[in-house]
Design a protein around this motif. Structure first.
Motif, PDB file in Angstrom:
ATOM      1  N   PRO A  99       6.549  25.381  10.358  1.00  0.00           N
ATOM      2  CA  PRO A  99       6.702  24.223   9.474  1.00  0.00           C
ATOM      3  C   PRO A  99       5.712  23.100   9.802  1.00  0.00           C
ATOM      4  CG  PRO A  99       8.830  24.988  10.258  1.00  0.00           C
ATOM      5  CD  PRO A  99       7.798  25.732  11.048  1.00  0.00           C
ATOM      6  N   SER A 100       5.109  22.540   8.779  1.00  0.00           N
ATOM      7  CA  SER A 100       4.184  21.418   8.979  1.00  0.00           C
ATOM      8  C   SER A 100       4.925  20.089   9.113  1.00  0.00           C
ATOM      9  CB  SER A 100       3.198  21.334   7.813  1.00  0.00           C
ATOM     10  OG  SER A 100       3.891  21.245   6.573  1.00  0.00           O
ATOM     11  N   ARG A 101       6.122  20.024   8.561  1.00  0.00           N
ATOM     12  CA  ARG A 101       6.980  18.845   8.669  1.00  0.00           C
ATOM     13  C   ARG A 101       6.312  17.563   8.136  1.00  0.00           C
ATOM     14  NH1 ARG A 101       9.517  20.141  14.694  1.00  0.00           N
ATOM     15  NH2 ARG A 101      10.619  22.030  14.044  1.00  0.00           N
ATOM     16  N   PRO A 102       6.053  17.494   6.839  1.00  0.00           N
ATOM     17  CA  PRO A 102       5.497  16.270   6.241  1.00  0.00           C
ATOM     18  C   PRO A 102       6.354  15.059   6.582  1.00  0.00           C
ATOM     19  CG  PRO A 102       5.495  18.067   4.663  1.00  0.00           C
ATOM     20  CD  PRO A 102       6.270  18.556   5.842  1.00  0.00           C
ATOM     21  N   GLN A 103       5.692  13.935   6.794  1.00  0.00           N
ATOM     22  CA  GLN A 103       6.365  12.709   7.198  1.00  0.00           C
ATOM     23  C   GLN A 103       6.384  11.699   6.055  1.00  0.00           C
ATOM     24  OE1 GLN A 103       7.590  12.323  10.742  1.00  0.00           O
ATOM     25  NE2 GLN A 103       7.434  14.492  10.174  1.00  0.00           N
ATOM     26  N   VAL A 104       7.406  10.870   6.033  1.00  0.00           N
ATOM     27  CA  VAL A 104       7.503   9.814   5.032  1.00  0.00           C
ATOM     28  C   VAL A 104       8.143   8.585   5.648  1.00  0.00           C
ATOM     29  CG1 VAL A 104       9.689  10.768   4.181  1.00  0.00           C
ATOM     30  CG2 VAL A 104       8.403   9.174   2.750  1.00  0.00           C
ATOM     31  N   ALA A 105       7.588   7.437   5.336  1.00  0.00           N
ATOM     32  CA  ALA A 105       8.170   6.163   5.749  1.00  0.00           C
ATOM     33  C   ALA A 105       7.941   5.159   4.622  1.00  0.00           C
ATOM     34  CB  ALA A 105       7.538   5.661   7.049  1.00  0.00           C
ATOM     35  N   ILE A 106       9.013   4.683   4.037  1.00  0.00           N
ATOM     36  CA  ILE A 106       8.932   3.730   2.922  1.00  0.00           C
ATOM     37  C   ILE A 106       9.605   2.435   3.358  1.00  0.00           C
ATOM     38  CG2 ILE A 106       9.497   3.262   0.509  1.00  0.00           C
ATOM     39  CD1 ILE A 106       9.584   6.270   0.035  1.00  0.00           C
ATOM     40  N   GLY A 107       8.815   1.378   3.520  1.00  0.00           N
ATOM     41  CA  GLY A 107       9.347   0.093   3.949  1.00  0.00           C
ATOM     42  C   GLY A 107      10.261  -0.513   2.907  1.00  0.00           C
ATOM     43  N   ALA A 108      11.231  -1.290   3.385  1.00  0.00           N
ATOM     44  CA  ALA A 108      12.198  -1.901   2.458  1.00  0.00           C
ATOM     45  C   ALA A 108      11.503  -2.793   1.437  1.00  0.00           C
ATOM     46  CB  ALA A 108      13.232  -2.690   3.248  1.00  0.00           C
ATOM     47  N   GLY A 109      10.477  -3.523   1.874  1.00  0.00           N
ATOM     48  CA  GLY A 109       9.768  -4.419   0.962  1.00  0.00           C
ATOM     49  C   GLY A 109       8.890  -3.709  -0.036  1.00  0.00           C
ATOM     50  N   ALA A 110       8.596  -2.445   0.212  1.00  0.00           N
ATOM     51  CA  ALA A 110       7.788  -1.680  -0.744  1.00  0.00           C
ATOM     52  C   ALA A 110       8.542  -1.439  -2.043  1.00  0.00           C
ATOM     53  CB  ALA A 110       7.369  -0.344  -0.139  1.00  0.00           C
ATOM     54  N   SER A 160       2.930   2.068   9.285  1.00  0.00           N
ATOM     55  CA  SER A 160       4.214   1.716   8.670  1.00  0.00           C
ATOM     56  C   SER A 160       4.416   0.206   8.718  1.00  0.00           C
ATOM     57  CB  SER A 160       5.355   2.413   9.410  1.00  0.00           C
ATOM     58  OG  SER A 160       5.280   3.813   9.262  1.00  0.00           O
ATOM     59  N   SER A 161       4.966  -0.320   7.630  1.00  0.00           N
ATOM     60  CA  SER A 161       5.294  -1.750   7.579  1.00  0.00           C
ATOM     61  C   SER A 161       6.315  -1.967   6.477  1.00  0.00           C
ATOM     62  CB  SER A 161       4.049  -2.602   7.318  1.00  0.00           C
ATOM     63  OG  SER A 161       3.656  -2.529   5.960  1.00  0.00           O
ATOM     64  N   ASP A 162       6.796  -3.179   6.369  1.00  0.00           N
ATOM     65  CA  ASP A 162       7.804  -3.507   5.367  1.00  0.00           C
ATOM     66  C   ASP A 162       7.302  -3.267   3.946  1.00  0.00           C
ATOM     67  OD1 ASP A 162      10.390  -4.761   4.544  1.00  0.00           O
ATOM     68  OD2 ASP A 162       9.040  -6.291   3.724  1.00  0.00           O
ATOM     69  N   THR A 163       5.997  -3.475   3.739  1.00  0.00           N
ATOM     70  CA  THR A 163       5.453  -3.358   2.379  1.00  0.00           C
ATOM     71  C   THR A 163       4.586  -2.114   2.198  1.00  0.00           C
ATOM     72  OG1 THR A 163       3.588  -4.772   3.009  1.00  0.00           O
ATOM     73  CG2 THR A 163       5.504  -5.846   1.994  1.00  0.00           C
ATOM     74  N   THR A 164       4.735  -1.151   3.106  1.00  0.00           N
ATOM     75  CA  THR A 164       3.938   0.081   3.048  1.00  0.00           C
ATOM     76  C   THR A 164       4.832   1.292   2.791  1.00  0.00           C
ATOM     77  OG1 THR A 164       2.244  -0.754   4.558  1.00  0.00           O
ATOM     78  CG2 THR A 164       2.424   1.629   4.351  1.00  0.00           C
ATOM     79  N   ALA A 165       4.348   2.191   1.944  1.00  0.00           N
ATOM     80  CA  ALA A 165       4.932   3.533   1.811  1.00  0.00           C
ATOM     81  C   ALA A 165       3.854   4.515   2.245  1.00  0.00           C
ATOM     82  CB  ALA A 165       5.362   3.800   0.378  1.00  0.00           C
ATOM     83  N   ILE A 166       4.174   5.358   3.211  1.00  0.00           N
ATOM     84  CA  ILE A 166       3.202   6.325   3.699  1.00  0.00           C
ATOM     85  C   ILE A 166       3.820   7.713   3.724  1.00  0.00           C
ATOM     86  CG2 ILE A 166       3.779   5.721   6.110  1.00  0.00           C
ATOM     87  CD1 ILE A 166       0.883   6.523   6.833  1.00  0.00           C
ATOM     88  N   ARG A 203       0.815  -1.211   0.000  1.00  0.00           N
ATOM     89  CA  ARG A 203       0.000   0.000   0.000  1.00  0.00           C
ATOM     90  C   ARG A 203       0.850   1.263   0.000  1.00  0.00           C
ATOM     91  NH1 ARG A 203      -1.781  -2.611   5.719  1.00  0.00           N
ATOM     92  NH2 ARG A 203      -0.243  -1.589   7.031  1.00  0.00           N
ATOM     93  N   LEU A 204       0.404   2.214  -0.814  1.00  0.00           N
ATOM     94  CA  LEU A 204       0.944   3.570  -0.825  1.00  0.00           C
ATOM     95  C   LEU A 204      -0.138   4.460  -0.252  1.00  0.00           C
ATOM     96  CD1 LEU A 204       2.798   5.915  -1.556  1.00  0.00           C
ATOM     97  CD2 LEU A 204       1.987   5.734  -3.923  1.00  0.00           C
ATOM     98  N   ILE A 205       0.113   5.045   0.919  1.00  0.00           N
ATOM     99  CA  ILE A 205      -0.885   5.831   1.633  1.00  0.00           C
ATOM    100  C   ILE A 205      -0.422   7.280   1.682  1.00  0.00           C
ATOM    101  CG2 ILE A 205      -2.108   6.139   3.818  1.00  0.00           C
ATOM    102  CD1 ILE A 205      -1.700   3.148   4.315  1.00  0.00           C
ATOM    103  N   LEU A 206      -1.227   8.175   1.122  1.00  0.00           N
ATOM    104  CA  LEU A 206      -0.912   9.599   1.035  1.00  0.00           C
ATOM    105  C   LEU A 206      -2.037  10.363   1.723  1.00  0.00           C
ATOM    106  CD1 LEU A 206      -0.075   9.550  -2.786  1.00  0.00           C
ATOM    107  CD2 LEU A 206       1.553   9.274  -0.903  1.00  0.00           C
ATOM    108  N   LEU A 207      -1.726  11.053   2.809  1.00  0.00           N
ATOM    109  CA  LEU A 207      -2.748  11.689   3.636  1.00  0.00           C
ATOM    110  C   LEU A 207      -2.521  13.199   3.706  1.00  0.00           C
ATOM    111  CD1 LEU A 207      -2.751   9.114   6.593  1.00  0.00           C
ATOM    112  CD2 LEU A 207      -4.138   9.082   4.504  1.00  0.00           C
ATOM    113  N   SER A 208      -3.473  13.952   3.184  1.00  0.00           N
ATOM    114  CA  SER A 208      -3.403  15.407   3.205  1.00  0.00           C
ATOM    115  C   SER A 208      -4.332  15.924   4.284  1.00  0.00           C
ATOM    116  CB  SER A 208      -3.795  15.977   1.839  1.00  0.00           C
ATOM    117  OG  SER A 208      -3.760  17.385   1.868  1.00  0.00           O
TER     118      SER A 208
END
Length: 321
Positions: free
Chosen positions: A281-292, A216-222, A199-204
């Motif tokens: 600053p809003s400081r957008p967050q990103v986490a991309i799992g290795a398996g993604a 967040s997970s190994d196969t998730t990009a958020i 899953r690719l999860i993009l939250l505005s």
């Protein structure tokens, strides 16, 4: 000349109708989230979704809109990594309706998801919406439909939401009639129960960083518009884009660049806009799992050419003196 007259009249009538149209208003207090933070979080975790004073005809029409949207989704192609796109505007302020519509087009084009898109959104500010609302209940059903037709071993969910946010999660509000919330726990539970792992999860939304630890997970990009303790910007009803939507969807993801590079560009743009407007600053967050990386490589193997951003830049309203 006479043959042009009906067209001219129709154009003037359309413009006048757009000027007369008034999006839904917010005049009554919400019937939920009236307690302390702990109670609010409990309600959000349970997936609260309240519709009040809805006419029966509206409910029937909404049922039909949602049924059409879900039925239009085609099954996946065996042996191919298919992207299934869900875009949801959880608030009826027109900025979210406009952003959701264009985000669905950009994401569908980028990830070759034709026939695999569900769009949930209210009005774009010109007329009543012909789309199902982005309520928590409709979002649940959209996720269930995608789970029904995808292959969880190879396919990918791409979820984009745009709305107001709060420390408990994403806030659903449709004028004086629709209220609800999607919390990190609730979204994680639904995705886990449905078996959607890629899953690719993009939250505005403001405070949307609260979703990162749980999802967040190994196969998730958020990627989120803000840290868990920060607001994000650009959500004025008259805007065409939020800062996050303009930077990530309308600019960075229109280019044939990897997700990580697109996120870097979006973060840089947002930081520049916030500095120019003297905003914290809003400081957008990103986490991309290795398996993604496996499914990202497959989806980004054939990215389309760059397209031109549309609408007014999100910073515009803040620059008006």
């Amino acid at each position: 000349m006479r043959t042009l007259l009906p067209l001219v009249i129709a154009l003037f009538a359309s413009a006048a109708a757009a000027q007369r149209y008034q999006p839904v208003r917010y005049t009554l207090p919400a019937p939920v989230f009236a307690g302390d933070d702990g109670e609010t979080q409990v309600q959000a975790d349970m997936g609260i979704d309240v519709e009040r004073d809805r006419p029966a005809r509206w409910r029937l029409a909404e049922h039909r809109r949602l049924d059409r949207a879900l039925s239009a989704v085609r099954p996946q192609r065996a042996g191919s990594v298919d992207a299934f796109v869900i875009v949801a505007a959880l608030d009826s302020d027109p900025v979210f309706g406009r952003e959701a519509r264009e985000a669905a087009r950009v994401l569908a084009r980028r990830y070759h998801a034709d026939g695999h898109v569900i769009l949930l959104a209210g009005s774009d500010g010109t007329r009543d919406s012909d789309l199902p609302m982005g309520s928590p209940g409709n979002l649940d059903l959209a996720l269930a439909r995608v789970a029904e037709v995808m292959d969880p071993a190879e396919d990918v969910l791409i979820l984009y939401t745009t709305s107001h946010g709060a420390p408990f999660g994403l806030y659903y509000n449709d004028g004086d009639q629709g209220y609800g919330a999607v919390s990190p726990s609730r979204l994680w539970s639904q995705l886990s129960t449905l078996g959607i792992r890629n899953r690719l999860i993009l939250l505005s939304a403001c405070y949307s960083g609260v979703f990162v630890p749980m999802l967040s997970s190994d196969t998730t990009a958020i990627v989120t518009a803000a840290a868990s303790d920060r607001p994000s910007f650009g959500c004025q009803a008259d805007n065409d884009w939020t800062f996050f939507g303009d930077a990530l969807i309308n600019t960075a993801l229109r280019k044939p660049q990897p997700l990580a590079a697109a996120v870097d560009q979006a973060q840089s743009l947002i930081a520049g806009w916030e500095k120019a407007a003297a905003l914290d600053p809003s400081r957008p967050q990103v986490a991309i799992g290795a398996g993604a990386g496996r499914w990202l490589d497959a989806l980004e193997r054939d990215l389309p050419p760059t397209t031109t951003p549309v609408g007014r830049p999100a910073i515009t309203l803040l620059q008006v003196k």
